[in-house]
Design a protein around this motif. Structure first.
Motif, PDB file in Angstrom:
ATOM      1  N   ASP A  75       0.847  -0.856  -0.229  1.00  0.00           N
ATOM      2  CA  ASP A  75       0.035  -0.154   0.058  1.00  0.00           C
ATOM      3  C   ASP A  75       0.778   1.625   0.465  1.00  0.00           C
ATOM      4  N   VAL A  76       1.777   1.181   0.505  1.00  0.00           N
ATOM      5  CA  VAL A  76       3.014   2.138   0.728  1.00  0.00           C
ATOM      6  C   VAL A  76       4.584   2.161   0.585  1.00  0.00           C
ATOM      7  N   ILE A  77       5.137   2.688  -0.218  1.00  0.00           N
ATOM      8  CA  ILE A  77       6.747   2.484  -0.471  1.00  0.00           C
ATOM      9  C   ILE A  77       7.456   3.599   0.878  1.00  0.00           C
ATOM     10  N   VAL A  78       8.347   3.240   1.089  1.00  0.00           N
ATOM     11  CA  VAL A  78       8.820   4.096   2.203  1.00  0.00           C
ATOM     12  C   VAL A  78       9.963   3.481   1.626  1.00  0.00           C
ATOM     13  N   TYR A  79      10.705   5.228   1.577  1.00  0.00           N
ATOM     14  CA  TYR A  79      12.326   5.715   0.687  1.00  0.00           C
ATOM     15  C   TYR A  79      13.844   5.839   1.904  1.00  0.00           C
ATOM     16  N   VAL A  80      14.169   4.944   2.628  1.00  0.00           N
ATOM     17  CA  VAL A  80      15.299   6.097   3.286  1.00  0.00           C
ATOM     18  C   VAL A  80      16.613   5.925   2.392  1.00  0.00           C
ATOM     19  N   VAL A  81      16.773   7.636   2.211  1.00  0.00           N
ATOM     20  CA  VAL A  81      17.783   8.508   2.942  1.00  0.00           C
ATOM     21  C   VAL A  81      18.994   8.560   3.777  1.00  0.00           C
ATOM     22  N   ASP A  82      19.730   8.622   2.920  1.00  0.00           N
ATOM     23  CA  ASP A  82      20.835   8.884   4.026  1.00  0.00           C
ATOM     24  C   ASP A  82      21.307  10.976   3.958  1.00  0.00           C
ATOM     25  N   GLU A  86      25.916  12.669   0.800  1.00  0.00           N
ATOM     26  CA  GLU A  86      25.276  13.568  -0.867  1.00  0.00           C
ATOM     27  C   GLU A  86      26.347  13.060  -1.292  1.00  0.00           C
ATOM     28  N   GLU A  87      27.244  11.813  -1.130  1.00  0.00           N
ATOM     29  CA  GLU A  87      28.236  11.613  -1.894  1.00  0.00           C
ATOM     30  C   GLU A  87      26.921  10.246  -2.984  1.00  0.00           C
ATOM     31  N   LYS A  88      26.330   9.715  -1.748  1.00  0.00           N
ATOM     32  CA  LYS A  88      25.469   8.648  -2.778  1.00  0.00           C
ATOM     33  C   LYS A  88      24.043   9.244  -3.255  1.00  0.00           C
ATOM     34  N   ALA A  89      23.834   9.917  -3.113  1.00  0.00           N
ATOM     35  CA  ALA A  89      22.617  10.851  -3.471  1.00  0.00           C
ATOM     36  C   ALA A  89      22.348  10.140  -5.103  1.00  0.00           C
ATOM     37  N   ALA A  90      22.980   9.899  -5.823  1.00  0.00           N
ATOM     38  CA  ALA A  90      23.311  10.171  -7.374  1.00  0.00           C
ATOM     39  C   ALA A  90      22.697   8.212  -7.600  1.00  0.00           C
ATOM     40  N   LEU A  91      23.284   7.612  -6.186  1.00  0.00           N
ATOM     41  CA  LEU A  91      22.823   6.309  -6.318  1.00  0.00           C
ATOM     42  C   LEU A  91      22.361   6.198  -5.973  1.00  0.00           C
ATOM     43  N   HIS A 122      23.584  17.647   6.445  1.00  0.00           N
ATOM     44  CA  HIS A 122      22.684  16.873   5.939  1.00  0.00           C
ATOM     45  C   HIS A 122      22.592  18.004   4.665  1.00  0.00           C
ATOM     46  N   MET A 123      21.358  17.136   3.802  1.00  0.00           N
ATOM     47  CA  MET A 123      21.056  17.984   3.298  1.00  0.00           C
ATOM     48  C   MET A 123      20.023  18.466   3.026  1.00  0.00           C
ATOM     49  N   SER A 124      19.424  19.789   2.765  1.00  0.00           N
ATOM     50  CA  SER A 124      17.642  20.234   2.286  1.00  0.00           C
ATOM     51  C   SER A 124      17.391  19.663   2.061  1.00  0.00           C
ATOM     52  N   GLU A 125      15.860  19.543   2.887  1.00  0.00           N
ATOM     53  CA  GLU A 125      15.169  19.337   2.124  1.00  0.00           C
ATOM     54  C   GLU A 125      14.394  19.632   0.223  1.00  0.00           C
ATOM     55  N   ILE A 129      15.195  17.038  -2.919  1.00  0.00           N
ATOM     56  CA  ILE A 129      14.001  16.587  -3.692  1.00  0.00           C
ATOM     57  C   ILE A 129      14.707  17.261  -4.854  1.00  0.00           C
ATOM     58  N   ARG A 130      16.389  17.934  -5.159  1.00  0.00           N
ATOM     59  CA  ARG A 130      16.208  18.177  -6.617  1.00  0.00           C
ATOM     60  C   ARG A 130      17.501  17.090  -7.020  1.00  0.00           C
ATOM     61  N   GLU A 131      18.529  16.365  -5.888  1.00  0.00           N
ATOM     62  CA  GLU A 131      19.265  14.742  -5.727  1.00  0.00           C
ATOM     63  C   GLU A 131      18.023  13.542  -6.587  1.00  0.00           C
ATOM     64  N   LEU A 132      17.266  13.455  -5.979  1.00  0.00           N
ATOM     65  CA  LEU A 132      16.390  12.504  -6.061  1.00  0.00           C
ATOM     66  C   LEU A 132      15.483  12.674  -7.230  1.00  0.00           C
TER      67      LEU A 132
END
Ligand code: GDP
Length: 167
Positions: A75-82, A86-91, A122-125, A129-132
């Motif tokens: 019903d829901v996807i929860v996607y966790v980002v560190d 920032e160096e892992k954002a592209a992946l 830490h990355m701002s909101e 949004i941009r990185e992902l």
């Protein structure tokens, strides 16, 4: 019970993003079961009407075919980002969009959690949004919540959002 209806949640993210910590917080200290399965290390919790399945995404291309088994009927996807990595954002971006290609998940609500906001920098909101590339996610209704699983910041907000999805 906190939840009245059955809600199936799939919780995914890169390794080390904080999924296990979050699972433990959401399960309020109950141990997390690990389901032995080939390739995917799937953890599962059940609390009230919520069943949550959790696994690492990325670095395991050969097991992508297995995902369907765990995302089916969710019903829901929860996607966790560190948010501190920032160096892992592209992946993280590539893996998120790859996941969303799954037809089963076409219009499933997506909750993106920017974890580890207790750490600096830490990355701002906006940055997340941009990185992902979240603006390109149009089929799935999505929301972003900054959290700290470790310091239990905004976890109430996460629970409240999940409850809303079960109505
Ligand atoms: P998983 O691989 O996604 O399951 O990540 P873990 O839950 O095992 O967490 C990876 C590491 O990040 C561990 O050392 C955690 O203690 C740490 N961690 C998880 N969440 C947070 C957080 O919100 N803040 C901080 N500072 N560390 C965290």
């Amino acid at each position: 019970a906190f939840y009245t209806r059955q809600l199936e949640v799939v919780l995914v993210g890169l390794e080390n993003s904080g999924k296990t910590t979050l699972m433990n917080v959401l399960a309020s200290g109950h141990p997390v079961d690990t389901v032995p399965t080939i390739g995917l290390n799937v953890k599962m919790i059940k609390r009230g009407g919520v069943q949550m399945k959790c696994w690492d995404i990325g670095g395991q291309a050969q097991y992508r075919g297995e995902w369907g088994r765990y995302t089916r009927g969710c019903d829901v996807i929860v996607y966790v980002v560190d948010a501190h990595a920032e160096e892992k954002a592209a992946l993280a971006r590539r893996e998120l969009h790859r996941l969303l290609e799954d037809e089963e998940l076409a219009s499933t609500p997506l909750l993106v959690l920017a974890n580890k906001v207790d750490l600096e920098p830490h990355m701002s909101e906006d940055q997340i949004i941009r990185e992902l590339n979240l603006d390109y996610v149009t089929a799935n209704p999505w929301i972003l919540i900054p959290i700290s699983a470790l310091k239990v910041i905004n976890i109430d907000q996460v629970l409240q959002w999940l409850v809303k999805q079960s109505r």
